[in-house]
Design a protein around this motif. Structure first.
Motif, mmCIF file in Angstrom:
data_model
loop_
_atom_site.group_PDB
_atom_site.id
_atom_site.type_symbol
_atom_site.label_atom_id
_atom_site.label_comp_id
_atom_site.label_asym_id
_atom_site.label_seq_id
_atom_site.Cartn_x
_atom_site.Cartn_y
_atom_site.Cartn_z
ATOM 1 N N ALA A 39 0.850 -1.193 0.000
ATOM 2 C CA ALA A 39 0.000 0.000 0.000
ATOM 3 C C ALA A 39 0.887 1.244 0.000
ATOM 4 O O ALA A 39 2.097 1.153 0.182
ATOM 5 C CB ALA A 39 -0.910 0.003 1.230
ATOM 6 N N ALA A 40 0.275 2.390 -0.178
ATOM 7 C CA ALA A 40 1.025 3.651 -0.136
ATOM 8 C C ALA A 40 1.624 3.843 1.248
ATOM 9 O O ALA A 40 0.988 3.554 2.260
ATOM 10 C CB ALA A 40 0.102 4.810 -0.471
ATOM 11 N N MET A 41 2.867 4.311 1.307
ATOM 12 C CA MET A 41 3.559 4.505 2.580
ATOM 13 C C MET A 41 3.016 5.695 3.366
ATOM 14 O O MET A 41 3.158 5.759 4.573
ATOM 15 C CB MET A 41 5.053 4.698 2.340
ATOM 16 C CG MET A 41 5.725 3.512 1.678
ATOM 17 S SD MET A 41 5.773 2.068 2.727
ATOM 18 C CE MET A 41 7.121 2.477 3.789
ATOM 19 N N ALA A 42 2.414 6.653 2.647
ATOM 20 C CA ALA A 42 1.885 7.862 3.287
ATOM 21 C C ALA A 42 0.642 8.314 2.537
ATOM 22 O O ALA A 42 0.471 8.017 1.355
ATOM 23 C CB ALA A 42 2.929 8.961 3.272
ATOM 24 N N LEU A 43 -0.196 9.036 3.231
ATOM 25 C CA LEU A 43 -1.340 9.665 2.605
ATOM 26 C C LEU A 43 -0.903 11.081 2.248
ATOM 27 O O LEU A 43 -0.415 11.818 3.099
ATOM 28 C CB LEU A 43 -2.513 9.687 3.587
ATOM 29 C CG LEU A 43 -3.884 9.984 3.031
ATOM 30 C CD1 LEU A 43 -4.284 8.939 1.991
ATOM 31 C CD2 LEU A 43 -4.900 10.004 4.138
ATOM 32 N N ARG A 44 -1.041 11.456 0.980
ATOM 33 C CA ARG A 44 -0.569 12.755 0.509
ATOM 34 C C ARG A 44 -1.744 13.682 0.232
ATOM 35 O O ARG A 44 -2.814 13.235 -0.179
ATOM 36 C CB ARG A 44 0.288 12.584 -0.732
ATOM 37 C CG ARG A 44 1.563 11.804 -0.453
ATOM 38 C CD ARG A 44 2.394 11.597 -1.700
ATOM 39 N NE ARG A 44 1.778 10.752 -2.707
ATOM 40 C CZ ARG A 44 1.794 9.428 -2.696
ATOM 41 N NH1 ARG A 44 2.394 8.791 -1.728
ATOM 42 N NH2 ARG A 44 1.225 8.740 -3.654
ATOM 43 N N SER A 45 -1.510 14.975 0.416
ATOM 44 C CA SER A 45 -2.582 15.963 0.237
ATOM 45 C C SER A 45 -3.168 15.935 -1.164
ATOM 46 O O SER A 45 -4.359 16.201 -1.342
ATOM 47 C CB SER A 45 -2.065 17.366 0.553
ATOM 48 O OG SER A 45 -0.954 17.690 -0.259
ATOM 49 N N GLY A 46 -2.379 15.609 -2.159
ATOM 50 C CA GLY A 46 -2.879 15.573 -3.524
ATOM 51 C C GLY A 46 -3.673 14.330 -3.866
ATOM 52 O O GLY A 46 -4.301 14.269 -4.927
ATOM 53 N N ASP A 47 -3.677 13.340 -2.974
ATOM 54 C CA ASP A 47 -4.340 12.066 -3.257
ATOM 55 C C ASP A 47 -5.679 11.888 -2.560
ATOM 56 O O ASP A 47 -6.313 10.846 -2.719
ATOM 57 C CB ASP A 47 -3.436 10.900 -2.845
ATOM 58 C CG ASP A 47 -2.165 10.844 -3.664
ATOM 59 O OD1 ASP A 47 -2.128 11.447 -4.753
ATOM 60 O OD2 ASP A 47 -1.201 10.206 -3.194
ATOM 61 N N ILE A 48 -6.105 12.864 -1.778
ATOM 62 C CA ILE A 48 -7.351 12.668 -1.030
ATOM 63 C C ILE A 48 -8.505 13.407 -1.685
ATOM 64 O O ILE A 48 -8.325 14.365 -2.423
ATOM 65 C CB ILE A 48 -7.215 13.112 0.446
ATOM 66 C CG1 ILE A 48 -7.012 14.614 0.557
ATOM 67 C CG2 ILE A 48 -6.096 12.363 1.136
ATOM 68 C CD1 ILE A 48 -7.152 15.135 1.969
ATOM 69 N N VAL A 49 -9.699 12.934 -1.403
ATOM 70 C CA VAL A 49 -10.929 13.569 -1.868
ATOM 71 C C VAL A 49 -11.368 14.524 -0.766
ATOM 72 O O VAL A 49 -11.442 14.150 0.402
ATOM 73 C CB VAL A 49 -12.025 12.506 -2.133
ATOM 74 C CG1 VAL A 49 -13.323 13.164 -2.552
ATOM 75 C CG2 VAL A 49 -11.544 11.506 -3.165
ATOM 76 N N ARG A 50 -11.660 15.768 -1.151
ATOM 77 C CA ARG A 50 -12.056 16.793 -0.178
ATOM 78 C C ARG A 50 -13.456 17.318 -0.496
ATOM 79 O O ARG A 50 -13.845 17.398 -1.654
ATOM 80 C CB ARG A 50 -11.108 17.982 -0.225
ATOM 81 C CG ARG A 50 -9.698 17.682 0.169
ATOM 82 C CD ARG A 50 -8.871 18.952 0.030
ATOM 83 N NE ARG A 50 -7.460 18.682 0.187
ATOM 84 C CZ ARG A 50 -6.713 19.216 1.124
ATOM 85 N NH1 ARG A 50 -7.225 20.058 1.982
ATOM 86 N NH2 ARG A 50 -5.443 18.926 1.205
ATOM 87 N N PRO A 51 -14.172 17.739 0.555
ATOM 88 C CA PRO A 51 -15.449 18.419 0.300
ATOM 89 C C PRO A 51 -15.182 19.834 -0.246
ATOM 90 O O PRO A 51 -14.047 20.284 -0.291
ATOM 91 C CB PRO A 51 -16.119 18.457 1.674
ATOM 92 C CG PRO A 51 -15.044 18.230 2.660
ATOM 93 C CD PRO A 51 -13.937 17.497 1.959
ATOM 94 N N GLU A 52 -16.238 20.538 -0.616
ATOM 95 C CA GLU A 52 -16.103 21.854 -1.222
ATOM 96 C C GLU A 52 -15.427 22.869 -0.314
ATOM 97 O O GLU A 52 -14.798 23.808 -0.790
ATOM 98 C CB GLU A 52 -17.469 22.377 -1.645
ATOM 99 C CG GLU A 52 -18.045 21.643 -2.827
ATOM 100 C CD GLU A 52 -19.391 22.187 -3.232
ATOM 101 O OE1 GLU A 52 -19.754 23.295 -2.813
ATOM 102 O OE2 GLU A 52 -20.077 21.492 -3.989
#
Length: 191
Positions: free
Chosen positions: A121-134
């Motif tokens: 799996a990915a070693m880290a969660l990155r800001s560019g990879d997440i789904v964000r609300p409005e």
């Protein structure tokens, strides 16, 4: 003879008090240069050319390579927002906003600093990879069980820490966003 015993006792108390305060300053550091917001703590002077003595001792004690002041700031959480220690037997929700930064990463590590991501799996969660609300806030689940939405999957048992690294940020610089904008960590359930 009484004088010698009192002198030895006084010397032992002074040593215990001195070493105890030093240990506290290097581990908690709340009054010695640590930036704290909820469960998140950071040593902002760690990457400066002339850090204060407590920060310098903390960096030597943990043995990591800090980011330079212009590169970013690393926050660590060992407890949730209620003050309970983070454990892999539970699932957590990280929600809220982050200070202004070009990029950030979220990693789960054990006490020795080893990454707890599932192999493959990915070693880290990155800001560019997440789904964000409005509204731009974040909502991330951390745990060993599958969760909907943004999920940082970890493996194993025992305590862990979350490390949020903000790259190219204005947090703690006095310009722009304040550190109070760090997300909360809420325990959702335990197995």
């Amino acid at each position: 003879m009484r004088f010698v015993l009192r002198l030895l006792l006084m010397f032992a108390v002074a040593l215990a008090f001195g070493f105890g305060l030093s240990y506290y300053a290097l581990t908690d550091g709340r009054y010695f240069g640590v930036l704290q917001s909820g469960p998140w703590t950071a040593w902002p002077d760690a990457g400066s050319p002339n850090p204060n003595p407590y920060t310098r001792a903390h960096v030597v004690r943990v043995g990591n390579l800090p980011l330079g002041q212009s590169e970013g700031l690393q926050f660590t959480a060992t407890t949730d927002s209620a003050g309970e220690p983070l454990t892999r037997a539970c699932t957590y929700a990280i929600a809220g906003t982050t200070p202004v930064a070009t990029f950030w990463t979220l990693v789960a590590v054990d006490g020795a600093g080893r990454n707890l991501a599932r192999p493959g799996a990915a070693m880290a969660l990155r800001s560019g990879d997440i789904v964000r609300p409005e509204d731009g806030s974040i909502s991330v689940h951390v745990g060993t069980r599958l969760m909907p939405g943004n999920w940082l999957e970890i493996v194993g048992d025992g305590p862990f820490s979350l490390v949020l690294t903000l790259y190219d940020t204005v947090a703690s610089s006095g310009f722009g966003a304040a550190v109070e904008t760090l997300p909360s960590i809420t325990r959702e359930g335990c197995r």
